[in-house]
Enzyme design. Structure first.
Site, PDB file in Angstrom:
ATOM      1  N   SER A 161      -6.466 -46.889  36.185  1.00  0.00           N
ATOM      2  CA  SER A 161      -5.915 -47.887  35.268  1.00  0.00           C
ATOM      3  C   SER A 161      -4.639 -48.455  35.858  1.00  0.00           C
ATOM      4  O   SER A 161      -3.967 -47.800  36.670  1.00  0.00           O
ATOM      5  CB  SER A 161      -5.603 -47.234  33.918  1.00  0.00           C
ATOM      6  OG  SER A 161      -4.791 -48.074  33.117  1.00  0.00           O
ATOM      7  N   TYR A 187      -0.341 -40.091  30.520  1.00  0.00           N
ATOM      8  CA  TYR A 187      -1.508 -40.933  30.797  1.00  0.00           C
ATOM      9  C   TYR A 187      -1.370 -41.576  32.179  1.00  0.00           C
ATOM     10  O   TYR A 187      -2.322 -41.603  32.968  1.00  0.00           O
ATOM     11  CB  TYR A 187      -1.652 -42.008  29.724  1.00  0.00           C
ATOM     12  CG  TYR A 187      -2.875 -42.885  29.902  1.00  0.00           C
ATOM     13  CD1 TYR A 187      -4.156 -42.354  29.842  1.00  0.00           C
ATOM     14  CD2 TYR A 187      -2.741 -44.257  30.139  1.00  0.00           C
ATOM     15  CE1 TYR A 187      -5.282 -43.155  30.008  1.00  0.00           C
ATOM     16  CE2 TYR A 187      -3.857 -45.068  30.306  1.00  0.00           C
ATOM     17  CZ  TYR A 187      -5.127 -44.518  30.236  1.00  0.00           C
ATOM     18  OH  TYR A 187      -6.239 -45.314  30.409  1.00  0.00           O
TER      19      TYR A 187
END
Length: 325
Positions: A161, A187
């Site tokens: 990501s 994350y």
């Protein structure tokens, strides 16, 4: 590889290209694929694309009833088997069943993940985002290595990501044992781990003719956001006060069918031959992050996620973590 290897191929696709467009001239008959998280969001669209082109697709499932309903409308040869990335025993069981039942594994799509969730522990005490997004897939992939190495031209795609820009690996405290938990930093670390994993894995598949890549699918509204309250998505600029998608989201976010395109491109494009371990976005190899660009936080790949040294360091740590689990 390094950030200097991040050279776009001029693939002919773009940010809003669909999975169907990417696969238009691809024939996957006789191929076997595994797609984690393959029954929701972009994972479901990835399965639909691969199965529609003739691949036999195996979807590991944590919630069989939900998977059955979601996959009911997918044409092609799709089967499911129980597995939970947070449960190493279930990963091991799934791996054993696949190794016993299949002679080849052409595509492994490590798509499943969790995002910005409350602090939790999985496995022997791993922080949950690192544990599920990276370590669960690390256990799955290394377990399946005999099959991947036996299959000429096998490819592994790890879903990273643009959030990798938020954090490098927290080398001294990966599992937040000595520092306060930060859900977005955690994350970001996990997404950096996914990119580094593909780099190191490519080296280990090279002599067998295999390749691995990481991909940023783009911004997409999927169940991945389930841990984010509406007010946080408003603060991030994703939603308006009334809960509708913001202008930013309308312009920049992709549909799930568009969101699967980079995964499918990385899994099948001939343009990636001889380019092991690269990070891809918008159905092409991503360029290095341009720090001067106003969109630097959204596009490109940072050097820390392309480092051979970091990739090998993380691989060794991951092997150690798995051995101790």
């Amino acid at each position: 590889m390094s950030v200097s290897d991040q050279v776009p191929t001029q693939s002919g696709f773009h940010a809003k290209s669909s999975g169907a467009e990417v696969l238009a001239d691809i024939d996957l008959a006789g191929k076997t694929a595994i797609v984690t998280g393959g029954y929701s969001g972009i994972g479901l669209e990835t399965v639909r694309g691969l199965a529609g082109k003739g691949a036999s697709v195996i979807v590991p499932v944590r919630t069989p009833e939900k998977a059955k309903d979601a996959l009911a409308g997918v044409d092609g040869n799709v089967t499911t088997a129980p597995m939970d990335l947070a449960d190493l025993a279930s990963v091991s069981s799934f791996v054993g069943d696949v190794l016993n039942a299949h002679m080849r594994l052409d595509l492994l799509i490590n798509n499943a993940g969790i995002m910005a969730c409350p602090e939790a522990r999985v496995g022997p005490g791993w922080e949950s985002q690192f544990g599920v997004n990276h370590m669960g897939h690390f256990a799955l992939t290394t377990g399946l290595m005999p099959l991947l190495r036996k299959t000429q031209g096998a490819r592994v795609v790890a879903l990273s990501s643009t959030a990798h820009k938020v954090s490098d690996i927290l080398w001294d405290d990966i599992n937040y044992e000595n520092s306060p938990y930060d859900k977005w930093q955690a994350y970001g670390q996990a997404k950096t781990a996914n990119a580094l994993f593909a780099n190191a894995l490519s080296l280990r598949l090279k002599d067998a003719g295999g390749l691995a890549f990481s991909v940023h699918p783009g911004g997409i509204f999927t169940p991945l956001q389930r841990h984010l309250p509406q007010e946080e998505m408003i603060a991030l600029g994703w939603l308006e006060e009334n809960g509708e998608p913001s202008e930013l989201a309308k312009q920049g976010f992709k549909t799930p069918e568009q969101g699967c395109s980079t995964t499918l491109w990385a899994a099948t494009s001939a343009k990636l031959e001889g380019k092991p371990g690269v990070y891809c976005e918008d159905a092409d190899i991503a360029a290095p992050t341009d720090p001067e660009s106003p969109t630097a936080r959204y596009f490109g790949v940072d050097a820390h996620a392309c480092s051979d040294e970091n990739a090998e360091r993380l691989w060794e740590i991951s092997e150690r973590f798995l051995k101790a689990a």
